[in-house]
Design an enzyme around this catalytic site. Structure first.
Site, mmCIF file in Angstrom:
data_model
loop_
_atom_site.group_PDB
_atom_site.id
_atom_site.type_symbol
_atom_site.label_atom_id
_atom_site.label_comp_id
_atom_site.label_asym_id
_atom_site.label_seq_id
_atom_site.Cartn_x
_atom_site.Cartn_y
_atom_site.Cartn_z
ATOM 1 N N CYS A 54 0.836 -1.202 0.000
ATOM 2 C CA CYS A 54 0.000 0.000 0.000
ATOM 3 C C CYS A 54 0.873 1.255 0.000
ATOM 4 O O CYS A 54 0.622 2.201 -0.751
ATOM 5 C CB CYS A 54 -0.920 -0.012 1.217
ATOM 6 N N CYS A 55 1.920 1.273 0.836
ATOM 7 C CA CYS A 55 2.839 2.410 0.858
ATOM 8 C C CYS A 55 3.568 2.560 -0.476
ATOM 9 O O CYS A 55 3.782 3.673 -0.952
ATOM 10 C CB CYS A 55 3.867 2.233 1.973
ATOM 11 N N CYS B 50 -1.135 8.093 7.174
ATOM 12 C CA CYS B 50 -2.465 7.766 6.671
ATOM 13 C C CYS B 50 -3.329 7.227 7.808
ATOM 14 O O CYS B 50 -2.834 6.560 8.721
ATOM 15 C CB CYS B 50 -2.362 6.729 5.552
ATOM 16 N N CYS C 10 -3.289 3.384 9.202
ATOM 17 C CA CYS C 10 -2.073 2.853 9.832
ATOM 18 C C CYS C 10 -1.476 3.801 10.871
ATOM 19 O O CYS C 10 -0.291 3.684 11.204
ATOM 20 C CB CYS C 10 -1.035 2.528 8.758
ATOM 21 N N CYS D 204 7.759 4.106 5.620
ATOM 22 C CA CYS D 204 6.884 3.826 4.483
ATOM 23 C C CYS D 204 7.666 3.348 3.266
ATOM 24 O O CYS D 204 7.108 2.725 2.370
ATOM 25 C CB CYS D 204 6.082 5.070 4.121
#
Length: 247
Positions: free
Chosen positions: A127-128, A208, A211, A234
């Site tokens: 996702c990062c 975000c 997280c 990240c």
């Protein structure tokens, strides 16, 4: 700026330039480091990558003192707290910043890799990579160096942070590497700078929303980032070989 000085820097090796800059500016103030980077070393070749998080306004205020039109990259992951987006707009107006660029992830890649926006639940590294690491690469095109807001007191690998470093083909400037949490607080009070609204709710480091949690350890400002996971970064500040892959 004398032509000879510019030519000399162009011919200088990366190692020699880092040694010169870290030797000259290791104990310098953040203001001095920024002026040297923005005016002498990388004029029109420098940007700041900002999350508009808990401490970002301090660096942004210092940058605005020198040049409020400096390009500022904001990685708009689509997962920021609403308070962060509101705060970003407030800070831009307050400081008169005119170079802020909001960079979203590739919509094509997002639809393929994260159509339901739930990738963070199963693979936070991916996702990062999708929302931050990969969008940053094209956003940095045309820049030879970039400013970060990292500080040694954040702990982990950041405890060894130099003022100047080189990674992934670009110089990185860390003007606040030696600042403490008290330094940040004092500067913000002296300048009467608005704080991110989540700070008062126990978020000393803000990423975000899926997280990020309030810090579990008051001595570790990043203890609320990726809580419960073996993850502290990240990927933006990792070497390319260490970065998480999207595919």
């Amino acid at each position: 700026m004398p032509y000879g000085d510019i030519k000399a820097r162009q011919l200088e090796s990366t190692e020699a330039r880092l040694a010169r800059l870290n030797g000259e500016l290791r104990e310098a103030s953040a203001q001095t480091i920024l002026r040297v980077a923005m005016i002498r070393e990388w004029p029109e070749q420098l940007t700041y990558v900002s999350s508009f998080g808990a401490e970002s306004i301090a660096m942004l205020a210092l940058i605005a003192d020198v040049d409020p039109s400096l390009p500022v990259i904001f990685l708009d992951t689509g997962m920021h707290f609403p308070q962060t987006l509101d705060y970003r707009d407030e800070v831009i107006e307050r400081l008169g910043l005119t170079g802020v660029r909001s960079i979203p992830p590739s919509e094509t890649e997002r639809k393929i890799l994260d159509p339901d926006n739930k990738l963070w639940k199963t693979d936070s590294d991916a996702c990062c990579a999708l929302r931050k690491v990969r969008p940053l690469e094209p956003a940095l095109e045309g820049f030879n160096a970039w400013i970060t807001g990292r500080k040694r007191f954040h702990g982990g690998e950041r405890m060894k942070l130099p003022v100047f470093e080189f990674a992934a083909g670009r110089y990185k400037v860390n003007p606040m590497a030696g600042w403490t949490a008290d330094d940040v607080d004092l500067f913000m009070k002296q300048r009467d700078l608005p704080r991110h609204p989540l700070v008062d709710q126990g978020y000393p480091s803000i990423g975000c929303w899926p997280c990020t949690r309030p810090a579990s350890d008051p001595m570790d400002p990043r203890s609320g980032r990726w809580a419960g996971q073996n993850k502290t970064e990240c990927g933006l500040h990792l070497d390319k070989a260490e970065r998480p892959r999207v595919f």
